[in-house]
Design a protein around this motif. Structure first.
Motif, mmCIF file in Angstrom:
data_model
loop_
_atom_site.group_PDB
_atom_site.id
_atom_site.type_symbol
_atom_site.label_atom_id
_atom_site.label_comp_id
_atom_site.label_asym_id
_atom_site.label_seq_id
_atom_site.Cartn_x
_atom_site.Cartn_y
_atom_site.Cartn_z
ATOM 1 N N MET A 1 0.950 -1.157 0.068
ATOM 2 C CA MET A 1 0.117 0.045 -0.059
ATOM 3 C C MET A 1 0.849 1.222 -0.038
ATOM 4 O O MET A 1 1.644 1.430 0.725
ATOM 5 C CB MET A 1 -1.067 -0.078 1.243
ATOM 6 C CG MET A 1 -2.000 1.005 1.327
ATOM 7 S SD MET A 1 -3.319 1.190 0.521
ATOM 8 C CE MET A 1 -4.131 -0.322 1.142
ATOM 9 N N LYS A 3 1.026 5.756 -0.318
ATOM 10 C CA LYS A 3 0.243 6.977 0.123
ATOM 11 C C LYS A 3 0.683 7.961 -1.071
ATOM 12 O O LYS A 3 1.521 7.993 -1.577
ATOM 13 C CB LYS A 3 0.653 7.441 1.439
ATOM 14 C CG LYS A 3 0.461 6.575 2.715
ATOM 15 C CD LYS A 3 -1.025 6.682 2.919
ATOM 16 C CE LYS A 3 -1.269 5.635 4.264
ATOM 17 N NZ LYS A 3 -2.812 6.142 4.867
ATOM 18 N N LYS A 8 -3.341 10.136 0.834
ATOM 19 C CA LYS A 8 -4.507 9.268 0.530
ATOM 20 C C LYS A 8 -4.076 8.021 0.165
ATOM 21 O O LYS A 8 -2.713 7.849 -0.375
ATOM 22 C CB LYS A 8 -5.252 9.837 -0.655
ATOM 23 C CG LYS A 8 -5.749 11.161 -0.120
ATOM 24 C CD LYS A 8 -6.710 11.541 -1.289
ATOM 25 C CE LYS A 8 -7.450 13.109 -0.652
ATOM 26 N NZ LYS A 8 -8.425 13.339 -1.752
ATOM 27 N N ASP A 9 -4.788 6.731 0.236
ATOM 28 C CA ASP A 9 -4.323 5.564 -0.003
ATOM 29 C C ASP A 9 -4.337 5.396 -1.678
ATOM 30 O O ASP A 9 -5.255 5.850 -2.179
ATOM 31 C CB ASP A 9 -5.268 4.650 0.714
ATOM 32 C CG ASP A 9 -5.198 4.553 2.231
ATOM 33 O OD1 ASP A 9 -4.338 4.732 2.799
ATOM 34 O OD2 ASP A 9 -6.355 4.294 3.097
ATOM 35 N N LEU A 11 -3.254 2.228 -4.248
ATOM 36 C CA LEU A 11 -2.981 0.419 -4.478
ATOM 37 C C LEU A 11 -2.634 0.592 -5.939
ATOM 38 O O LEU A 11 -2.882 1.084 -6.976
ATOM 39 C CB LEU A 11 -4.321 -0.016 -4.292
ATOM 40 C CG LEU A 11 -4.226 -1.479 -4.585
ATOM 41 C CD1 LEU A 11 -3.637 -2.265 -3.302
ATOM 42 C CD2 LEU A 11 -6.007 -2.134 -4.363
ATOM 43 N N LYS A 20 -8.284 4.870 -3.473
ATOM 44 C CA LYS A 20 -9.510 4.697 -2.634
ATOM 45 C C LYS A 20 -10.662 5.838 -2.986
ATOM 46 O O LYS A 20 -10.461 6.926 -2.597
ATOM 47 C CB LYS A 20 -9.303 4.707 -1.135
ATOM 48 C CG LYS A 20 -10.451 4.059 -0.531
ATOM 49 C CD LYS A 20 -10.102 4.012 0.995
ATOM 50 C CE LYS A 20 -9.288 2.791 1.442
ATOM 51 N NZ LYS A 20 -8.893 2.780 2.824
ATOM 52 N N SER A 28 -14.051 -2.082 0.125
ATOM 53 C CA SER A 28 -13.628 -0.827 -0.355
ATOM 54 C C SER A 28 -13.532 -0.824 -1.913
ATOM 55 O O SER A 28 -13.536 -1.805 -2.509
ATOM 56 C CB SER A 28 -12.401 -0.582 0.058
ATOM 57 O OG SER A 28 -11.215 -1.519 -0.223
ATOM 58 N N TRP A 30 -11.865 1.316 -5.322
ATOM 59 C CA TRP A 30 -10.680 1.807 -5.708
ATOM 60 C C TRP A 30 -10.885 2.181 -6.999
ATOM 61 O O TRP A 30 -11.496 1.467 -7.964
ATOM 62 C CB TRP A 30 -9.511 0.993 -5.508
ATOM 63 C CG TRP A 30 -9.216 0.690 -4.131
ATOM 64 C CD1 TRP A 30 -9.904 -0.215 -3.472
ATOM 65 C CD2 TRP A 30 -8.316 1.320 -3.337
ATOM 66 N NE1 TRP A 30 -9.377 -0.420 -2.210
ATOM 67 C CE2 TRP A 30 -8.293 0.528 -2.103
ATOM 68 C CE3 TRP A 30 -7.401 2.133 -3.377
ATOM 69 C CZ2 TRP A 30 -7.531 0.802 -1.093
ATOM 70 C CZ3 TRP A 30 -6.399 2.431 -2.289
ATOM 71 C CH2 TRP A 30 -6.482 1.468 -1.048
ATOM 72 N N GLU A 49 -9.257 -7.780 1.605
ATOM 73 C CA GLU A 49 -8.310 -8.020 0.662
ATOM 74 C C GLU A 49 -8.196 -9.112 -0.171
ATOM 75 O O GLU A 49 -7.170 -9.339 -0.644
ATOM 76 C CB GLU A 49 -6.645 -8.099 1.768
ATOM 77 C CG GLU A 49 -6.427 -7.024 2.759
ATOM 78 C CD GLU A 49 -5.304 -7.324 3.238
ATOM 79 O OE1 GLU A 49 -4.403 -7.917 3.172
ATOM 80 O OE2 GLU A 49 -5.115 -6.722 4.601
#
Length: 75
Positions: A1, A3, A8-9, A11, A20, A28, A30, A49
């Motif tokens: 992961m 940032k 902010k996240d 991926l 995200k 979640s 994305w 996950e």
């Protein structure tokens, strides 16, 4: 992961970068980081996950962009 610069996240999956979009108690969602630039509708749905669903992208994956982001962003 990873940032983003704003914390902010982010991926990385299969050569694409996702941000995200939203989340609830069970999953979640994305969206592709090319959503605004290329109007890409690529999405990834995660639950615990595990990938539940992947929507197609309108562009090719960019492994070089991922490498650049990994060097410049918080891991």
């Amino acid at each position: 992961m990873l940032k983003t610069e704003k914390g902010k996240d982010m991926l990385c999956y299969d050569g694409h970068i996702f941000l995200k979009e939203k989340e609830n108690d069970t999953k979640s969602i994305w969206k592709c980081n090319q959503y605004y630039k290329n109007k890409c509708r690529g999405r990834l749905h995660l639950s615990e996950e595990k990938i539940l669903k992947i929507a197609d992208h309108n562009h090719v994956p960019s492994l070089s962009e991922i490498q650049v982001k990994k060097k410049h962003l918080i891991i």
